[in-house]
Motif scaffolding. Structure first.
Motif, PDB file in Angstrom:
ATOM      1  N   LEU A 169      -4.821 -42.581 -33.565  1.00  0.00           N
ATOM      2  CA  LEU A 169      -5.736 -43.597 -33.055  1.00  0.00           C
ATOM      3  C   LEU A 169      -5.070 -44.389 -31.940  1.00  0.00           C
ATOM      4  CD1 LEU A 169      -7.229 -44.960 -36.406  1.00  0.00           C
ATOM      5  CD2 LEU A 169      -8.090 -43.103 -34.949  1.00  0.00           C
ATOM      6  N   VAL A 170      -5.672 -44.354 -30.775  1.00  0.00           N
ATOM      7  CA  VAL A 170      -5.172 -45.104 -29.626  1.00  0.00           C
ATOM      8  C   VAL A 170      -5.858 -46.468 -29.557  1.00  0.00           C
ATOM      9  CG1 VAL A 170      -4.936 -45.149 -27.121  1.00  0.00           C
ATOM     10  CG2 VAL A 170      -4.655 -42.981 -28.371  1.00  0.00           C
ATOM     11  N   HIS A 171      -7.185 -46.463 -29.704  1.00  0.00           N
ATOM     12  CA  HIS A 171      -7.959 -47.694 -29.517  1.00  0.00           C
ATOM     13  C   HIS A 171      -8.138 -48.470 -30.809  1.00  0.00           C
ATOM     14  CE1 HIS A 171      -8.888 -45.377 -25.890  1.00  0.00           C
ATOM     15  NE2 HIS A 171      -8.940 -46.561 -25.337  1.00  0.00           N
ATOM     16  N   ARG A 172      -8.208 -47.775 -31.926  1.00  0.00           N
ATOM     17  CA  ARG A 172      -8.060 -48.366 -33.253  1.00  0.00           C
ATOM     18  C   ARG A 172      -9.146 -49.359 -33.656  1.00  0.00           C
ATOM     19  NH1 ARG A 172      -4.390 -48.585 -37.301  1.00  0.00           N
ATOM     20  NH2 ARG A 172      -3.106 -47.052 -36.242  1.00  0.00           N
ATOM     21  N   ASN A 173      -9.360 -50.472 -32.936  1.00  0.00           N
ATOM     22  CA  ASN A 173     -10.186 -51.569 -33.438  1.00  0.00           C
ATOM     23  C   ASN A 173     -11.556 -51.708 -32.806  1.00  0.00           C
ATOM     24  OD1 ASN A 173      -8.498 -52.760 -35.423  1.00  0.00           O
ATOM     25  ND2 ASN A 173      -7.113 -53.305 -33.769  1.00  0.00           N
ATOM     26  N   ALA A 174     -11.865 -50.943 -31.820  1.00  0.00           N
ATOM     27  CA  ALA A 174     -13.157 -51.186 -31.162  1.00  0.00           C
ATOM     28  C   ALA A 174     -13.653 -49.921 -30.465  1.00  0.00           C
ATOM     29  CB  ALA A 174     -13.042 -52.332 -30.163  1.00  0.00           C
ATOM     30  N   PHE A 175     -13.830 -48.863 -31.243  1.00  0.00           N
ATOM     31  CA  PHE A 175     -14.308 -47.612 -30.666  1.00  0.00           C
ATOM     32  C   PHE A 175     -15.784 -47.707 -30.305  1.00  0.00           C
ATOM     33  CE2 PHE A 175     -10.639 -45.946 -32.988  1.00  0.00           C
ATOM     34  CZ  PHE A 175     -10.116 -45.030 -32.077  1.00  0.00           C
ATOM     35  N   ASN A 176     -16.132 -47.363 -29.079  1.00  0.00           N
ATOM     36  CA  ASN A 176     -17.541 -47.167 -28.723  1.00  0.00           C
ATOM     37  C   ASN A 176     -18.094 -46.011 -29.548  1.00  0.00           C
ATOM     38  OD1 ASN A 176     -17.341 -49.073 -26.695  1.00  0.00           O
ATOM     39  ND2 ASN A 176     -17.600 -47.635 -25.000  1.00  0.00           N
ATOM     40  N   ILE A 177     -19.206 -46.222 -30.239  1.00  0.00           N
ATOM     41  CA  ILE A 177     -19.920 -45.111 -30.862  1.00  0.00           C
ATOM     42  C   ILE A 177     -21.419 -45.299 -30.636  1.00  0.00           C
ATOM     43  CG2 ILE A 177     -18.157 -44.649 -32.610  1.00  0.00           C
ATOM     44  CD1 ILE A 177     -19.984 -45.973 -34.681  1.00  0.00           C
ATOM     45  N   THR A 178     -22.125 -44.195 -30.474  1.00  0.00           N
ATOM     46  CA  THR A 178     -23.568 -44.239 -30.256  1.00  0.00           C
ATOM     47  C   THR A 178     -24.174 -42.885 -30.588  1.00  0.00           C
ATOM     48  OG1 THR A 178     -25.313 -44.781 -28.655  1.00  0.00           O
ATOM     49  CG2 THR A 178     -23.407 -43.545 -27.826  1.00  0.00           C
ATOM     50  N   ALA A 179     -25.475 -42.885 -30.814  1.00  0.00           N
ATOM     51  CA  ALA A 179     -26.186 -41.637 -31.068  1.00  0.00           C
ATOM     52  C   ALA A 179     -27.273 -41.386 -30.038  1.00  0.00           C
ATOM     53  CB  ALA A 179     -26.794 -41.643 -32.460  1.00  0.00           C
ATOM     54  N   MET A 180     -27.835 -42.466 -29.475  1.00  0.00           N
ATOM     55  CA  MET A 180     -28.957 -42.316 -28.537  1.00  0.00           C
ATOM     56  C   MET A 180     -29.134 -43.603 -27.747  1.00  0.00           C
ATOM     57  SD  MET A 180     -31.905 -42.594 -31.487  1.00  0.00           S
ATOM     58  CE  MET A 180     -30.816 -41.938 -32.766  1.00  0.00           C
ATOM     59  N   SER A 181     -29.642 -43.471 -26.543  1.00  0.00           N
ATOM     60  CA  SER A 181     -30.032 -44.623 -25.738  1.00  0.00           C
ATOM     61  C   SER A 181     -31.540 -44.563 -25.567  1.00  0.00           C
ATOM     62  CB  SER A 181     -29.339 -44.585 -24.364  1.00  0.00           C
ATOM     63  OG  SER A 181     -29.832 -45.615 -23.526  1.00  0.00           O
ATOM     64  N   VAL A 182     -32.232 -45.583 -26.094  1.00  0.00           N
ATOM     65  CA  VAL A 182     -33.694 -45.541 -26.117  1.00  0.00           C
ATOM     66  C   VAL A 182     -34.294 -46.883 -25.719  1.00  0.00           C
ATOM     67  CG1 VAL A 182     -33.824 -43.719 -27.855  1.00  0.00           C
ATOM     68  CG2 VAL A 182     -33.757 -46.110 -28.579  1.00  0.00           C
ATOM     69  N   ALA A 183     -35.498 -46.838 -25.197  1.00  0.00           N
ATOM     70  CA  ALA A 183     -36.325 -48.014 -24.927  1.00  0.00           C
ATOM     71  C   ALA A 183     -37.497 -47.992 -25.916  1.00  0.00           C
ATOM     72  CB  ALA A 183     -36.837 -47.981 -23.494  1.00  0.00           C
ATOM     73  N   PRO A 184     -38.219 -49.108 -26.062  1.00  0.00           N
ATOM     74  CA  PRO A 184     -39.325 -49.137 -27.033  1.00  0.00           C
ATOM     75  C   PRO A 184     -40.334 -48.009 -26.850  1.00  0.00           C
ATOM     76  CG  PRO A 184     -38.840 -51.359 -26.286  1.00  0.00           C
ATOM     77  CD  PRO A 184     -37.981 -50.446 -25.459  1.00  0.00           C
ATOM     78  N   GLU A 185     -40.633 -47.666 -25.606  1.00  0.00           N
ATOM     79  CA  GLU A 185     -41.634 -46.625 -25.383  1.00  0.00           C
ATOM     80  C   GLU A 185     -41.151 -45.248 -25.825  1.00  0.00           C
ATOM     81  OE1 GLU A 185     -39.791 -47.366 -21.207  1.00  0.00           O
ATOM     82  OE2 GLU A 185     -40.231 -48.491 -23.058  1.00  0.00           O
ATOM     83  N   ASP A 186     -39.816 -45.041 -25.859  1.00  0.00           N
ATOM     84  CA  ASP A 186     -39.285 -43.769 -26.353  1.00  0.00           C
ATOM     85  C   ASP A 186     -39.517 -43.642 -27.853  1.00  0.00           C
ATOM     86  OD1 ASP A 186     -38.238 -42.982 -23.829  1.00  0.00           O
ATOM     87  OD2 ASP A 186     -36.510 -44.283 -24.144  1.00  0.00           O
ATOM     88  N   ILE A 187     -39.281 -44.736 -28.574  1.00  0.00           N
ATOM     89  CA  ILE A 187     -39.543 -44.706 -30.020  1.00  0.00           C
ATOM     90  C   ILE A 187     -41.039 -44.555 -30.281  1.00  0.00           C
ATOM     91  CG2 ILE A 187     -39.273 -45.944 -32.198  1.00  0.00           C
ATOM     92  CD1 ILE A 187     -36.873 -47.375 -31.016  1.00  0.00           C
ATOM     93  N   GLU A 188     -41.854 -45.224 -29.468  1.00  0.00           N
ATOM     94  CA  GLU A 188     -43.311 -45.076 -29.587  1.00  0.00           C
ATOM     95  C   GLU A 188     -43.709 -43.610 -29.448  1.00  0.00           C
ATOM     96  OE1 GLU A 188     -47.343 -46.851 -27.430  1.00  0.00           O
ATOM     97  OE2 GLU A 188     -45.483 -46.661 -26.280  1.00  0.00           O
ATOM     98  N   SER A 189     -43.178 -42.933 -28.449  1.00  0.00           N
ATOM     99  CA  SER A 189     -43.529 -41.522 -28.227  1.00  0.00           C
ATOM    100  C   SER A 189     -43.072 -40.643 -29.378  1.00  0.00           C
ATOM    101  CB  SER A 189     -42.901 -41.021 -26.920  1.00  0.00           C
ATOM    102  OG  SER A 189     -43.444 -41.711 -25.806  1.00  0.00           O
ATOM    103  N   ALA A 190     -41.884 -40.925 -29.916  1.00  0.00           N
ATOM    104  CA  ALA A 190     -41.372 -40.137 -31.040  1.00  0.00           C
ATOM    105  C   ALA A 190     -42.254 -40.324 -32.278  1.00  0.00           C
ATOM    106  CB  ALA A 190     -39.934 -40.545 -31.345  1.00  0.00           C
ATOM    107  N   ILE A 191     -42.714 -41.553 -32.513  1.00  0.00           N
ATOM    108  CA  ILE A 191     -43.604 -41.811 -33.648  1.00  0.00           C
ATOM    109  C   ILE A 191     -44.957 -41.142 -33.436  1.00  0.00           C
ATOM    110  CG2 ILE A 191     -44.868 -43.608 -34.908  1.00  0.00           C
ATOM    111  CD1 ILE A 191     -42.463 -45.463 -34.405  1.00  0.00           C
TER     112      ILE A 191
END
Length: 320
Positions: A233-255
């Motif tokens: 572990l180099v960064h140890r305490n604050a790793f960026n993690i994410t699964a998706m970048s979405v706006a409200p209309e993207d979730i609307e379309s998925a629903i």
């Protein structure tokens, strides 16, 4: 991890993490704590539970000593929107609780995990593909406490050798626990409203992209990071993690793929919109991928299918 103390165990993350840790390490090896026990019977831990105000360092130490813990997972905090309503309370709770947790870890030689957040970034941070190491000048008290927490955990590791670890969580989406005062909470509410009412009025504006993650991936990330080889572990305490970048209309379309009649309207909350606008639209999680193998399982489509299925069961609403 063999004996684990979890603070904020009744919160959005804690209520699900405790159950996962019990499955992995055994019920009796996970000590859930919170300032009060959840009134929701579904969230009651089958293992040990202790009342704890995290600003009481003496009581935190006593509980950790009593159960001979070797790991502290510190989740208790006031979230972004609620923190802006009471900055002094947010600073006291978020920072005093963190210092107390770190002191317990230092004195008892425990592993220590606490989450940071995309709130640790600010309007001067690169918004797209936000790198792991970049300018962090948040303009919310929640963000200020998160940056301070990242630095404090780094300090305890370098100064005292405490095995501190953490991630910068994006917005977390779950069907289990209701939202708790975060800016990304619209992404949870939208699913509840889709099932209950067939429509939703978003307090975040159209076109506002933020990083999100489904809770099962977040829980897996915590366990995976805590079990990772610390030498890598180099960064140890604050790793960026994410699964998706979405706006409200993207979730609307998925629903709408599953509920064609669903629709979103907008009544933007200026306070929460300003917070959202100060955060990245997408972050780079490559360091977490390289250093400990982070890889989410759920994209927007798979998450939406599971959320709607689970919420229909939870809310006892029949599918059409």
């Amino acid at each position: 991890m063999k004996s684990i103390l979890v603070t904020g165990a009744s919160g959005q993350i804690g209520s699900e993490l405790v159950a996962k840790l019990q499955d992995v390490y055994g019920e009796d090896n996970v000590v859930a704590t919170d300032i009060r026990k959840s009134p929701d019977a579904a969230q009651q831990s089958a293992g040990p539970f202790e009342i704890l105000d995290v600003t009481d360092g003496k009581r935190m130490f006593e509980i950790a000593k009593q159960y001979d813990v070797d790991t502290v997972i510190h989740l208790a905090a006031l979230l972004s929107a609620r923190a802006e309503e009471n900055p002094q309370l947010a600073w006291n709770l978020n920072m005093t609780g963190l210092v107390n947790g770190l002191e317990v870890a230092r004195q008892l030689d425990c592993q220590f995990f606490t989450p940071s957040s995309i709130a640790a970034f600010g309007p001067s941070t690169p918004k797209s593909g936000t790198p792991q190491d970049t300018l962090q000048r948040p303009n919310t008290i929640y963000g200020v406490t998160k940056v301070s927490g990242e630095l404090l955990c780094d300090y305890y590791h370098s100064k005292f050798g405490v095995d501190t670890r953490g991630v910068r969580f994006p917005g977390l989406i779950s069907y289990v626990t209701p939202p708790g005062g975060g800016t990304t909470d619209y992404a949870v509410e939208i699913y509840y409203h889709a099932v209950q009412y067939g429509n939703y009025t978003s307090f975040i504006g159209k076109g506002t992209y933020m990083d999100m993650m489904y809770m099962p991936d977040a829980l897996d990330a915590i366990v995976q990071l805590m079990e990772a080889d610390g030498d890598k572990l180099v960064h140890r305490n604050a790793f960026n993690i994410t699964a998706m970048s979405v706006a409200p209309e993207d979730i609307e379309s998925a629903i709408q793929e599953l509920m064609p009649g669903f629709a979103v309207s907008y009544a933007v909350d200026p306070v929460r919109q300003a917070i959202a606008d100060s955060w990245p639209s997408s972050i780079d999680s490559s360091c977490a991928e390289m250093e400990w193998g982070f890889r989410p399982r759920y994209d927007l489509g798979e998450m939406t299918k599971d959320m709607l299925l689970k919420l229909h069961r939870k809310l006892q609403v029949k599918t059409s």
